[in-house]
Design a protein around this motif. Sequence first.
Motif: not given
Length: 328
Positions: A232-247, A264-272
Amino acid sequence: MSDDSGSSRGQRSSVSSRGRFDPAVLYQAALAYYVDNATQAEIAESLGVSRPTVSRLLSEARAAGIVTIEVREPRFEEDAELAGRLAEALGLRKVYVTPTVGRRDVGAVLAPGVGRALEDAALVAGDGLLISSGVTVYQVVDHPLPQLPGVLVAPTVGGQLEAEGPYQTNEIARRLAMKVNGRPVLLYAPALPSAELYSSLLRDPHIQEVLGLWQTAKAALLGVGAPPLTRTIMPSTFQGNPRWLRSAVGDINARPYDVHGTPIELESNERLIAMRLEELREVPHAIAVAVGRNKIGSIIAAARAGFFNHLVTDTDTAAALEAAAAGR
């Protein structure tokens, strides 16, 4: 009509000139009731007063500080056999099993287990103690924990811009430092800054101090997130519904991983701005704090990937983990 004349004579001798009971009489009544287990009727007969007067004597004894009453939550011995079996099944150094949370406060139930895990880490002044974000660790730091004077407490992930309390990592780190008598080393950065801000943040000396602790810390308290799509609550970095959430079966430090424990490597991980999952393997006492059947898959995947080597959980979750690890 009752005759309390005998009782009245006893009461007159036990009341001071100011209309209060004689402290010696208060002590005598309290000693008989709380230590000798005498009944109020027996005390009344012994002192020559009425039973209602005995009740008043005991109440005034408490008010005067002659009697102090402490209500303690019962201490439960952890299920050592279940803890040992689960540690072996998941390849962990040690598991701390608390009573089942049920409808009780999660933090209150898990805090004694976290305390034992921190004591086993044998931290001394100057050692680094990291803490991640998450609902469970957020609740645990509200409860008593062992004193660790001079220990440096730092977040494992940025979080200044987060709206939810469990993801305000500086606040969690500060509260933990206060609980253990340590020193907070705060991370003044959002979890996911812009590309321009990211490079300048990494040059900041305060942030460099935190990044240094990520490499040298002796212990870490880590929340293990449930599958993102179930939360029900998640960090803001998880906002939206990218496909990776399913895996993703879970996350630690706002870094998701799959059922095999593969990050799970995301493009945003480079600046996380968050400690990498692989870095957690180098922490001598990486302590996961997690409870709930919805976290079975996320706990098992992270344990087998080596993201933590100690686990604090409750009896119900531990039993479910053991069954799942055995394929039952």
